[in-house]
Design a protein around this motif. Structure first.
Motif, PDB file in Angstrom:
ATOM      1  N   GLU A 229       0.855  -1.187   0.000  1.00 51.59           N
ATOM      2  CA  GLU A 229       0.000   0.000   0.000  1.00 51.59           C
ATOM      3  C   GLU A 229       0.894   1.241   0.000  1.00 51.59           C
ATOM      4  N   LEU A 230       0.430   2.284  -0.668  1.00 50.78           N
ATOM      5  CA  LEU A 230       1.145   3.558  -0.708  1.00 50.78           C
ATOM      6  C   LEU A 230       0.206   4.643  -0.221  1.00 50.78           C
ATOM      7  N   GLY A 231       0.654   5.399   0.770  1.00 52.10           N
ATOM      8  CA  GLY A 231      -0.222   6.424   1.318  1.00 52.10           C
ATOM      9  C   GLY A 231       0.515   7.425   2.168  1.00 52.10           C
ATOM     10  N   ALA A 232      -0.235   8.039   3.086  1.00 49.88           N
ATOM     11  CA  ALA A 232       0.316   9.049   3.998  1.00 49.88           C
ATOM     12  C   ALA A 232       0.176   8.548   5.424  1.00 49.88           C
ATOM     13  N   MET A 233       1.174   8.903   6.246  1.00 50.83           N
ATOM     14  CA  MET A 233       1.181   8.470   7.643  1.00 50.83           C
ATOM     15  C   MET A 233       1.361   9.677   8.559  1.00 50.83           C
ATOM     16  N   LEU A 234       0.608   9.671   9.657  1.00 53.25           N
ATOM     17  CA  LEU A 234       0.729  10.707  10.683  1.00 53.25           C
ATOM     18  C   LEU A 234       0.842  10.034  12.037  1.00 53.25           C
ATOM     19  N   ASN A 235       1.884  10.387  12.802  1.00 50.74           N
ATOM     20  CA  ASN A 235       2.099   9.818  14.133  1.00 50.74           C
ATOM     21  C   ASN A 235       2.250  10.948  15.142  1.00 50.74           C
ATOM     22  N   VAL A 236       1.494  10.856  16.241  1.00 54.39           N
ATOM     23  CA  VAL A 236       1.519  11.890  17.275  1.00 54.39           C
ATOM     24  C   VAL A 236       1.846  11.247  18.618  1.00 54.39           C
TER      25      VAL A 236
ATOM     26  N   THR B 264       3.338   8.777  34.897  1.00 53.62           N
ATOM     27  CA  THR B 264       3.192   9.414  33.587  1.00 53.62           C
ATOM     28  C   THR B 264       2.221   8.613  32.737  1.00 53.62           C
ATOM     29  N   TYR B 265       1.571   9.318  31.833  1.00 54.72           N
ATOM     30  CA  TYR B 265       0.666   8.682  30.880  1.00 54.72           C
ATOM     31  C   TYR B 265       1.124   9.062  29.478  1.00 54.72           C
ATOM     32  N   VAL B 266       1.415   8.049  28.676  1.00 52.49           N
ATOM     33  CA  VAL B 266       1.951   8.264  27.335  1.00 52.49           C
ATOM     34  C   VAL B 266       0.882   7.917  26.311  1.00 52.49           C
ATOM     35  N   ASN B 267       0.561   8.883  25.447  1.00 54.71           N
ATOM     36  CA  ASN B 267      -0.388   8.679  24.361  1.00 54.71           C
ATOM     37  C   ASN B 267       0.371   8.648  23.036  1.00 54.71           C
ATOM     38  N   GLN B 268       0.091   7.653  22.220  1.00 57.07           N
ATOM     39  CA  GLN B 268       0.688   7.590  20.895  1.00 57.07           C
ATOM     40  C   GLN B 268      -0.362   7.073  19.924  1.00 57.07           C
ATOM     41  N   ILE B 269      -0.642   7.871  18.896  1.00 55.62           N
ATOM     42  CA  ILE B 269      -1.670   7.495  17.926  1.00 55.62           C
ATOM     43  C   ILE B 269      -1.086   7.603  16.523  1.00 55.62           C
ATOM     44  N   ASN B 270      -1.476   6.654  15.674  1.00 56.74           N
ATOM     45  CA  ASN B 270      -0.938   6.586  14.320  1.00 56.74           C
ATOM     46  C   ASN B 270      -2.092   6.475  13.315  1.00 56.74           C
ATOM     47  N   PHE B 271      -2.022   7.284  12.246  1.00 52.94           N
ATOM     48  CA  PHE B 271      -3.026   7.259  11.182  1.00 52.94           C
ATOM     49  C   PHE B 271      -2.335   6.915   9.861  1.00 52.94           C
ATOM     50  N   PHE B 272      -3.017   6.105   9.047  1.00 55.98           N
ATOM     51  CA  PHE B 272      -2.503   5.787   7.711  1.00 55.98           C
ATOM     52  C   PHE B 272      -3.653   5.773   6.723  1.00 55.98           C
ATOM     53  N   SER B 273      -3.448   6.462   5.590  1.00 57.91           N
ATOM     54  CA  SER B 273      -4.451   6.505   4.534  1.00 57.91           C
ATOM     55  C   SER B 273      -3.819   6.007   3.239  1.00 57.91           C
ATOM     56  N   ASN B 274      -4.508   5.062   2.573  1.00 57.49           N
ATOM     57  CA  ASN B 274      -4.008   4.459   1.341  1.00 57.49           C
ATOM     58  C   ASN B 274      -4.431   5.308   0.145  1.00 57.49           C
ATOM     59  N   TYR B 275      -3.429   5.836  -0.615  1.00 58.03           N
ATOM     60  CA  TYR B 275      -3.734   6.645  -1.793  1.00 58.03           C
ATOM     61  C   TYR B 275      -4.403   5.827  -2.893  1.00 58.03           C
ATOM     62  N   LEU B 276      -4.068   4.541  -3.010  1.00 56.91           N
ATOM     63  CA  LEU B 276      -4.457   3.743  -4.163  1.00 56.91           C
ATOM     64  C   LEU B 276      -5.870   3.183  -4.060  1.00 56.91           C
ATOM     65  N   GLN B 277      -6.323   2.857  -2.830  1.00 52.99           N
ATOM     66  CA  GLN B 277      -7.648   2.257  -2.666  1.00 52.99           C
ATOM     67  C   GLN B 277      -8.333   2.839  -1.429  1.00 52.99           C
ATOM     68  N   HIS B 278      -9.516   3.387  -1.631  1.00 52.44           N
ATOM     69  CA  HIS B 278     -10.356   3.862  -0.526  1.00 52.44           C
ATOM     70  C   HIS B 278      -9.539   4.684   0.483  1.00 52.44           C
ATOM     71  N   SER B 279      -9.083   5.847   0.035  1.00 56.11           N
ATOM     72  CA  SER B 279      -8.293   6.712   0.925  1.00 56.11           C
ATOM     73  C   SER B 279      -9.102   7.204   2.112  1.00 56.11           C
ATOM     74  N   GLU B 280     -10.433   7.126   2.029  1.00 55.17           N
ATOM     75  CA  GLU B 280     -11.267   7.565   3.148  1.00 55.17           C
ATOM     76  C   GLU B 280     -11.248   6.558   4.307  1.00 55.17           C
ATOM     77  N   ARG B 281     -10.829   5.323   4.039  1.00 51.19           N
ATOM     78  CA  ARG B 281     -10.755   4.303   5.087  1.00 51.19           C
ATOM     79  C   ARG B 281      -9.390   4.414   5.780  1.00 51.19           C
ATOM     80  N   ILE B 282      -9.346   5.133   6.845  1.00 44.04           N
ATOM     81  CA  ILE B 282      -8.079   5.426   7.532  1.00 44.04           C
ATOM     82  C   ILE B 282      -7.813   4.361   8.592  1.00 44.04           C
ATOM     83  N   ASP B 283      -6.620   3.785   8.531  1.00 50.16           N
ATOM     84  CA  ASP B 283      -6.189   2.848   9.577  1.00 50.16           C
ATOM     85  C   ASP B 283      -5.760   3.639  10.808  1.00 50.16           C
ATOM     86  N   ILE B 284      -6.261   3.239  11.967  1.00 53.69           N
ATOM     87  CA  ILE B 284      -5.965   3.954  13.220  1.00 53.69           C
ATOM     88  C   ILE B 284      -5.393   2.972  14.232  1.00 53.69           C
ATOM     89  N   ASN B 285      -4.326   3.374  14.867  1.00 52.63           N
ATOM     90  CA  ASN B 285      -3.708   2.549  15.910  1.00 52.63           C
ATOM     91  C   ASN B 285      -3.363   3.459  17.091  1.00 52.63           C
TER      92      ASN B 285
END
Length: 369
Positions: free
Chosen positions: A267-274, A285-306
């Protein structure tokens, strides 16, 4: 008159010389030797030799190694460029390792409410190996964990199993901004089973194993890191590769595979990690880490979230408690929210030095943690 004066001078010299006896000569030679032994040799100053005298403060320490361990943290959050720049040292290599071992045990005898004897163990390691020089920044993070539980009347079951290896290179473009590129490998050690459907599974009942699935993320972008508690990594160009290297599991729908027999999905897309870290109070301490990935080639609106949230409580030097919550949504794998929650109380040993600077003397004081 002149003749008389010359005669008198001759007589004085003659009689004075006659007064110098052998005894006086002995005394003069002794005095001369004493003078020679204690006197300063002026000629020796032509080639002076300077001797360096080493001095050290009582509370100072010299680190001879080029490897310095990063500050001890009570949590497993990754080290960031900002945290490296704030260290009171000019060393280039930084290492921090956290090793945890958790035990669980229950035993019952004639217990009216019932119960099942069991014993469990969970081991985790988390290592950061970081290089920082001028504008260059290289971060290598290794996270591994494995847990088992054994209960009377049941086969030994796996409670946790993961491999997470991440490498990230950054080049400082401006204050707090970095050009970022790197890769991440995710997988597990041993086969996994669905114990609800197969209470006593065999190897043929496996639903996962090493590199089935395995994930590889490779990308190019930039990162923003104003302080050690906040970091944003944005990669407009990111490749996500899913490996299923087990023929039994290579069926359409498994781990997002599009056809039977497929071993790799790209898959080829864009990734955002915070990353956002909150210090609730001392040693918590409380550590938050969230990752988003969107596939440019198929259904870019379906974002993978972790999302991974980790609450870290430190009671003393060795005893810690970690409560973690992981949630993931991947429409291609399963159209449901995946969730995993763990609670662990056990022994944690941090490998390395904790760097502190004395506020009064300015001297760095490391100590083994």
């Amino acid at each position: 008159m002149k003749k008389i004066s010359a005669l008198l001078l001759f007589c004085v010299c003659f009689f004075s010389q006659a007064q110098i006896t052998d005894y006086h000569k002995l005394i003069d030679s002794i005095n001369q030797k004493k003078w020679d032994s204690s006197g300063v040799d002026i000629d020796s100053l032509a080639n002076p030799r300077i001797v360096k005298i080493k001095t050290a403060r009582k509370d100072s320490v010299k680190l001879n190694s080029n490897i310095v361990v990063a500050p001890n943290a009570g949590d497993s959050s990754p080290l960031t460029p900002s945290s490296m720049l704030s260290l009171p040292t000019l060393k280039r290599w930084f290492i921090f390792g956290q090793n945890s071992l958790v035990f669980n045990q229950s035993s019952f005898a004639n217990w009216y409410a019932g119960g099942n004897n069991n014993i469990g163990v969970l081991g985790k390691i988390n290592y950061n190996i970081v290089y920082k020089k001028n504008r260059h920044y290289l971060d290598n993070n290794i996270q591994m964990g494995y847990g088992l539980v054994s209960s009377t009347g049941q086969s030994t079951r796996k409670t946790d199993d993961y491999i997470n290896i991440l490498t990230n290179y950054g080049y400082e473009l401006a204050k707090d901004y970095y050009l970022s590129t790197g890769f991440q490998v995710l997988s597990q050690f041993t086969p996994g089973f669905n114990y609800a459907n197969t209470p006593d599974p065999t190897y043929n009942d496996r639903i996962s194993k090493f590199m089935a699935p395995g994930y590889l993320n490779v990308g190019l972008g930039f990162s923003y890191n104003p302080n050690e508690n906040f970091q944003v990594i944005m990669r407009p160009l990111n490749g996500k590769f899913t490996f299923v290297l087990d023929k039994k599991l290579q069926f359409a729908g498994n781990y997002g595979l599009e056809r039977d027999g497929q071993s790799l999905r790209a898959e080829l897309g864009a990734m955002l990690n915070v990353l956002y870290k909150i210090k609730l109070f001392k040693d918590a301490t409380y550590v938050n880490q969230i990752n988003f990935f969107s596939n440019y080639l198929q259904h870019s609106e379906r974002i993978d979230i972790n999302y991974v949230g980790s609450l870290n409580l430190k009671f003393n030097k060795y005893i810690t408690t970690v409560v973690s919550l992981e949630m993931m949504y991947d429409h291609d794998q399963i159209q449901k929210l995946q969730r995993k929650q763990t609670l662990g109380v056990g022994i944690t040993y941090n490998l390395g030095y904790k760097m502190e600077r004395d506020s009064n003397t300015g001297v760095i004081k490391p100590f083994i943690n």
